[in-house]
Design an enzyme around this catalytic site. Sequence first.
Site, PDB file in Angstrom:
ATOM      1  N   SER A 121       0.711  -1.215   0.095  1.00 50.83           N
ATOM      2  CA  SER A 121       0.102   0.113   0.042  1.00 50.83           C
ATOM      3  C   SER A 121       0.929   1.434   0.095  1.00 50.83           C
ATOM      4  O   SER A 121       0.757   2.100   0.839  1.00 50.83           O
ATOM      5  CB  SER A 121      -0.935  -0.059   1.229  1.00 50.83           C
ATOM      6  OG  SER A 121      -1.489  -1.265   1.306  1.00 50.83           O
ATOM      7  N   ARG A 167       7.486   6.323  -4.127  1.00 49.11           N
ATOM      8  CA  ARG A 167       8.145   7.095  -2.814  1.00 49.11           C
ATOM      9  C   ARG A 167       7.598   6.358  -1.538  1.00 49.11           C
ATOM     10  O   ARG A 167       6.280   5.820  -1.947  1.00 49.11           O
ATOM     11  CB  ARG A 167       7.628   8.493  -2.959  1.00 49.11           C
ATOM     12  CG  ARG A 167       6.271   8.971  -2.697  1.00 49.11           C
ATOM     13  CD  ARG A 167       6.053  10.413  -2.354  1.00 49.11           C
ATOM     14  NE  ARG A 167       5.890  10.883  -3.690  1.00 49.11           N
ATOM     15  CZ  ARG A 167       4.591  11.030  -4.248  1.00 49.11           C
ATOM     16  NH1 ARG A 167       3.533  10.610  -3.986  1.00 49.11           N
ATOM     17  NH2 ARG A 167       4.748  11.686  -5.499  1.00 49.11           N
ATOM     18  N   ASP A 176      -3.918  -1.932  -1.242  1.00 48.28           N
ATOM     19  CA  ASP A 176      -4.899  -2.179  -0.439  1.00 48.28           C
ATOM     20  C   ASP A 176      -6.123  -1.906  -0.722  1.00 48.28           C
ATOM     21  O   ASP A 176      -7.299  -2.540  -0.564  1.00 48.28           O
ATOM     22  CB  ASP A 176      -4.535  -2.001   1.221  1.00 48.28           C
ATOM     23  CG  ASP A 176      -4.289  -0.572   1.248  1.00 48.28           C
ATOM     24  OD1 ASP A 176      -4.315   0.189   0.143  1.00 48.28           O
ATOM     25  OD2 ASP A 176      -4.010  -0.183   2.275  1.00 48.28           O
TER      26      ASP A 176
HETATM   27 MG    MG Z   1      -4.492  -2.133   5.986  1.00 52.78          MG
END
Ligand code: MG
Length: 469
Positions: free
Chosen positions: A149, A164, A202
């Site tokens: 994520s 990044r 995610d």
């Molecule tokens: Mg999570």
Amino acid sequence: MSVLEEAQKIAKEFEISDECLNDCVDHFIWATEHGLRHHTDLGMPMIPTFVTKIPTGKEKGVFLASDLGGTNFRVCSVTLNGDSTYSLNQEKSSVPKELMVGSCKDFFDYLASQVEAFLRKHHGEHFVEDDGVSKAPFGDPFKMGFTFSFPVDQTSLNKGKLIRWTKGFDIKDAVGKDIVEEFQAALHSRKLPVHVAALVNDTVGTLMSRSYTKAESGRTLVGCIFGTGTNGAYSEKIKTIPKFDAAAHPEITDKIMVINTEWGSFDNRLNHIPNTRFDTALNERTPNPGYHMFEKRISGMFLGELLRLVLVELRDKGVLFKGLSATKKALDTEWSLDTSVPSRIDGDQSSDLSQTAKVVEDFLGYSSVPKEELEAIKLLAHAIGRRSATLSAVPLAGLILHTNALEKFEGEIDIGADGSVVEFYPNFEKMVREALRKTRLGTEGEKRVTIGLARDGSGVGAALCALVA
Ligand code: MG
Ligand code: ADP
């Protein structure tokens, strides 16, 4: 001024007017459309994810999934039963702080070691006696969906270079590298039978898993996260993503593609979202100053620190913790408070504020704090949480309006959400809804919105992405 008056004054600075809210929604729609057209550094990235199908609930099979969210690393195996249900085994570990700022190799070896531990525990059938003492892995590889994520520049379902770090990570030699290659290499060097088939954000996992489990009763428009960070994904017709080189992918031109908005970067220039001196001070302490400015007002990584900064100002003014001394250094330690602190204080239902007193004692080391001061602290925690929830309505309203969902679809418009903030912060959804009603959705539009927790979002969703691969 009394401490309560001082607190009220600060709480006002965290209020968002209806005008500001609607200006943010309008700008969000503009930023969405701009990001679909142009590659941008400061704007909303609007990243094509190469996921071109939303689950129907009929998917079947056993898959591995792993999830690096920000605070925890989870490994799970998921069995999809093909009828909107699933079963899941999982193990969770918290990433050691030193590895979050160390070397790329050490970091991915840590992730691989957690996958190995998981397989040894839950899939021992994939290990054989090697030398009579230890067991070595073998067998056909599992397909794994890897939920990662952080912003990546994805060039296929399982290729993507890290743009990044965010959320406190700072592994310098990983920036620009292909995340799947690094992870796969670490798995290979442990000889694990695992093929990383999909790199999944995610939010995409949340969208997929909510669609799988909700398939019977309607469609899911947005998958979103309010956890360590905040972000969301939705699907767009490939033809309406001008910056995507559709000619290079003729096999999918007619399909939809899930877009990872990276809305944490909404309005990094602060032309529309509110700014206080506390936000400014917080931003300067982060490894990515000037980026993810929207996220820094909303998500779990930041709300505790905002509260700390506010309390420090009141203490230094001589109105808070007057004549008291602390048994802990937390109040003067950056990032010492996580969002469970404002969350528990805001949720204090007691008339004597005993829960607030306990949190203040446990986390800050002050005891016998006068009730008026506890009231002031609670008011401030609430102001910070409320601003977070109000701002959280901006991208939801923005995407509903951008996709014309109210006109295009009948009935409910579903949003799958995951993350400790939306799950545990008191009345978070209620406050989001209050704000939604004040946008162009109005009361009628807000009523049609369902917000459902997709608890195993990243696990089941990543498995579904691995299946698509
Ligand atoms: Mg999570
Ligand atoms: P991740 O983002 O790593 O997937 P979570 O969704 O669990 O993990 O989010 C972790 C964040 O949630 C932390 O930043 C923490 O501050 C916040 N948090 C933890 N407990 C609570 C709580 N009770 N209420 C609100 N936020 C919480």
